[in-house]
Scaffold this motif. Structure first.
Motif, mmCIF file in Angstrom:
data_model
loop_
_atom_site.group_PDB
_atom_site.id
_atom_site.type_symbol
_atom_site.label_atom_id
_atom_site.label_comp_id
_atom_site.label_asym_id
_atom_site.label_seq_id
_atom_site.Cartn_x
_atom_site.Cartn_y
_atom_site.Cartn_z
ATOM 1 N N LYS A 150 16.198 64.904 36.830
ATOM 2 C CA LYS A 150 16.608 63.923 35.817
ATOM 3 C C LYS A 150 18.132 63.877 35.715
ATOM 4 O O LYS A 150 18.791 64.903 35.832
ATOM 5 C CB LYS A 150 16.034 64.318 34.452
ATOM 6 C CG LYS A 150 14.536 64.172 34.409
ATOM 7 C CD LYS A 150 13.974 64.631 33.094
ATOM 8 C CE LYS A 150 12.458 64.506 33.130
ATOM 9 N NZ LYS A 150 11.807 65.227 32.077
ATOM 10 N N ASP A 164 18.487 69.772 38.345
ATOM 11 C CA ASP A 164 17.449 70.398 39.177
ATOM 12 C C ASP A 164 16.045 69.876 38.884
ATOM 13 O O ASP A 164 15.177 69.918 39.752
ATOM 14 C CB ASP A 164 17.449 71.923 38.962
ATOM 15 C CG ASP A 164 18.595 72.570 39.723
ATOM 16 O OD1 ASP A 164 19.189 71.874 40.581
ATOM 17 O OD2 ASP A 164 18.898 73.743 39.462
ATOM 18 N N ASP A 165 15.794 69.438 37.647
ATOM 19 C CA ASP A 165 14.447 68.946 37.330
ATOM 20 C C ASP A 165 14.278 67.470 37.701
ATOM 21 O O ASP A 165 13.300 66.827 37.310
ATOM 22 C CB ASP A 165 14.113 69.175 35.848
ATOM 23 C CG ASP A 165 15.009 68.366 34.918
ATOM 24 O OD1 ASP A 165 16.015 67.794 35.386
ATOM 25 O OD2 ASP A 165 14.719 68.304 33.701
ATOM 26 N N THR A 175 14.993 59.738 34.634
ATOM 27 C CA THR A 175 14.580 59.937 36.030
ATOM 28 C C THR A 175 15.161 58.795 36.871
ATOM 29 O O THR A 175 15.444 57.713 36.338
ATOM 30 C CB THR A 175 13.046 59.891 36.160
ATOM 31 O OG1 THR A 175 12.602 58.610 35.690
ATOM 32 C CG2 THR A 175 12.376 61.004 35.358
ATOM 33 N N GLY A 196 11.979 76.174 34.260
ATOM 34 C CA GLY A 196 13.438 76.143 34.266
ATOM 35 C C GLY A 196 14.028 75.683 32.942
ATOM 36 O O GLY A 196 15.222 75.806 32.712
ATOM 37 N N LEU A 197 13.184 75.122 32.075
ATOM 38 C CA LEU A 197 13.685 74.655 30.784
ATOM 39 C C LEU A 197 13.085 75.511 29.669
ATOM 40 O O LEU A 197 11.952 75.968 29.773
ATOM 41 C CB LEU A 197 13.314 73.193 30.550
ATOM 42 C CG LEU A 197 13.829 72.199 31.598
ATOM 43 C CD1 LEU A 197 13.318 70.799 31.308
ATOM 44 C CD2 LEU A 197 15.358 72.199 31.634
ATOM 45 N N THR A 237 8.607 72.305 31.132
ATOM 46 C CA THR A 237 8.848 72.232 32.577
ATOM 47 C C THR A 237 9.502 73.533 33.040
ATOM 48 O O THR A 237 10.359 74.047 32.333
ATOM 49 C CB THR A 237 9.818 71.042 32.842
ATOM 50 O OG1 THR A 237 9.236 69.875 32.272
ATOM 51 C CG2 THR A 237 10.063 70.826 34.314
ATOM 52 N N THR A 277 18.197 74.033 29.557
ATOM 53 C CA THR A 277 18.062 75.238 30.370
ATOM 54 C C THR A 277 18.523 76.460 29.580
ATOM 55 O O THR A 277 19.277 76.339 28.599
ATOM 56 C CB THR A 277 18.944 75.129 31.619
ATOM 57 O OG1 THR A 277 20.305 74.975 31.185
ATOM 58 C CG2 THR A 277 18.557 73.938 32.477
#
Lengths: 182, 381
Positions: free
Chosen positions: B303, B300-301, B275, B77-78, B75, B337
């Motif tokens: 979760k 931010d994602d 989530t 950002g990770l 994903t 991250t």
């Protein structure tokens, strides 16, 4: 703590739910609690008069604290700091705010301690209004933003000098250290 | 032991080897032949827990989409580890309270088994054999437990010899079971990693329903390792609760007193992530769970995770302990991250290939890599 007989209690909770237009899911969740827990929340809500959103926060936090600490919700609501918050003088909103601050502190003890430590470290920077320091939401990430506001060159120079001084004397380092200190 | 309530077979797939194997092992169960688009009708089981009931309807069908996919951990950002996944089974006989399938497969009325494993192998061969200079890690444990149904379905007999014959790919079979008997009869040539997802016994007992107990998983790991397989461990989800530090330290100790650290392919850590819709499902299906009581924030994602400073502390504590117990074992974090990698390891990987190489190269050697001679970078500080 005062108790109601079960039938009267169920009726009063229904009336409250209708008055506040609570969703059926939120009401069912509250009604799924043991009777003494339902009643304890009902008595709290006499003071706070929460609607759906605030009530959902309370339900979440209370259930999560109860599961973590293996206590009943009625026990949690009897905690001294919560009783003190309920007795906060002022409007219903003042009481609600005070109760939610205390409950969030019980729910998130380390996060709220970190927030307090960062606040203290920021206060110690003593930067006045020239420099604003901000953090990502819930301290996720690694960026600290320092915003320097100046109306002229002198103010800019002054702000930069202050920043440099706080860097030299280690006070800025303490802000960064506070972010990792749990 | 998984006990389905009925078997459903897509018309035309009755003679598939995996169907025949299952029918031979479950002769008493009612069998229904259904059309291929049967699932598109309203077939969700009735009752209070349709997701739970769906797990017990065993549906054999063809996979018509691609088998090989990139792991969803890539994903934006990770930090990604370039992991590929293939799924011969969709849905899991186990029922962990934190499992993302409860949301991801919420409307799935069955536990689906794909009958065309030969297509999967062809697809993998097309990719890995055409790029002999690249090293791959491919896992089957994304949409189901890799081994929990192996006694019934016997997929390991298709997969292990296929991967054992290839020099540039590692197959990872990820499990919370102790179903390893079929594996003991197969030769892996060091190219199959059998890995266990672990949480301390207190969490495993309370939250991982239908799984093998912690001690049984370790016993199975030791047997598989003695049979010549590489093994791995995933402390994922890493769960924060009042006794996390003591319990996880003890769990790590127990792991490395049970197995030989020299033949451990990797250990990973990954914070519990939930989530918002999954949070609702967990509350509904497992009202007694303590999982949601950690100090989690919305990231931010999208979760919920334990807030950053605390999860960094958890990673540091456990990776320090791991480095004492097994200093040469490759270690990585899942779905984290770059700032967290920086804080835990002292640096963040330059690109996802860095992480992938740190995991494949020690286990496959430099054979088959275009960077021959270059030492794999260990990301442990």
């Amino acid at each position: 703590m005062a108790t109601l007989n079960e039938q009267a209690q169920a009726q009063q909770i229904e009336v409250y739910a209708q008055r506040k237009r609570l969703s059926s899911i939120t009401l069912a969740r509250w009604q799924a609690w043991p009777g003494t827990d339902q009643a304890a929340l009902f008595f709290l809500l006499q003071d706070l008069q929460c609607g759906e959103n605030h009530l959902k926060d309370l339900l979440n936090w209370l259930e999560e604290i109860a599961a973590r600490d293996e206590r009943t919700i009625a026990d949690i609501l009897e905690r001294r700091e919560l009783r003190r918050a309920r007795a906060t003088p002022g409007s219903r909103n003042d009481k609600l705010k005070a109760v939610k601050v205390v409950l969030r502190k019980i729910r998130y003890p380390r996060l709220t301690r970190l927030e307090e430590n960062v606040r203290q470290a920021l206060k110690a920077l003593d930067l006045g209004r020239t420099v604003q320091v901000s953090f990502p939401s819930d301290f996720e990430g690694d960026e600290v933003t320092a915003t320097l506001t100046a109306r002229n060159v002198h103010e800019l120079q002054d702000g930069l000098s202050q920043l440099q001084q706080r860097l030299d004397d280690g006070r800025f380092q303490r802000v960064f250290d506070a972010l990792d200190d749990v | 032991m998984y006990q389905p309530t009925e078997i459903l077979i897509e018309r035309g797939e009755e003679e598939a080897p995996v169907v025949q194997r299952a029918l031979a092992r479950l002769p008493e169960l009612p069998v229904r032949i259904v059309e291929k688009d049967w699932e598109q009708e309203d077939t969700r089981p009735a009752g209070m827990d349709p997701f739970g009931a769906g797990k017990r309807r065993l549906f054999f069908t063809r996979q018509r989409a691609r088998f090989l996919e990139h792991c969803p951990a890539g994903t934006p950002g990770l930090v990604c580890c370039n992991y590929l996944i293939v799924s011969l089974i969709s849905n899991c006989p186990m029922d962990c309270s934190y499992c993302f399938l409860q949301d991801y497969l919420a409307n799935n009325p069955t536990l689906k088994v794909f009958t065309n494993s030969d297509d999967l192998l062809d697809e993998v061969a097309q990719v890995v054999d055409r790029q002999p200079w690249r090293q791959f890690r491919i896992g089957t444990g994304e949409l189901s437990d890799s081994l929990a149904l192996d006694a019934l379905l016997g997929f390991s007999a298709d997969l292990v010899p296929f991967f054992a014959a290839r020099k540039n790919v590692l197959l990872e079979l990820k499990t919370k079971s102790d179903c390893i008997d079929n594996l003991l009869r197969l030769e892996s040539h060091g190219r199959v990693v059998v890995s266990w997802s672990l949480t301390p016994p207190a969490i495993a007992d309370a939250e991982e329903h239908g799984t093998a107990p912690f001690a049984e998983r370790l016993r199975a790991a030791r047997r598989v390792q003695q049979a010549g397989y590489k093994i791995g461990f995933h402390f994922d989800p890493l769960i924060e609760y009042p006794r996390w530090e003591t319990d996880y330290r003890q769990a790590l100790e127990q792991v490395f007193t049970s197995v030989d650290p020299r033949r451990v392919a990797w250990v990973s850590f990954g914070s519990l992530r939930i989530t918002p819709p999954l949070r609702k499902v967990i509350r509904q299906r497992f009202p007694q769970t303590r999982l949601l009581s950690g100090e989690q924030v919305l990231c931010d994602d999208g979760k919920w995770r334990t807030f950053q400073a605390l999860r960094v502390k958890m990673y540091r504590t456990l990776i320090t302990q791991l480095n004492r117990l097994a200093p040469t074992v490759p270690v990585y974090m899942c779905m984290e991250t770059a700032p967290v990698w920086q804080k835990v390891f002292g640096r963040a990987p330059g690109c996802d290939k860095d992480v992938a190489r740190s995991l494949t190269a020690p286990n496959l050697g430099q054979e088959g890599t275009h960077r021959a001679g270059r030492r794999a970078e260990q990301l442990t500080a």
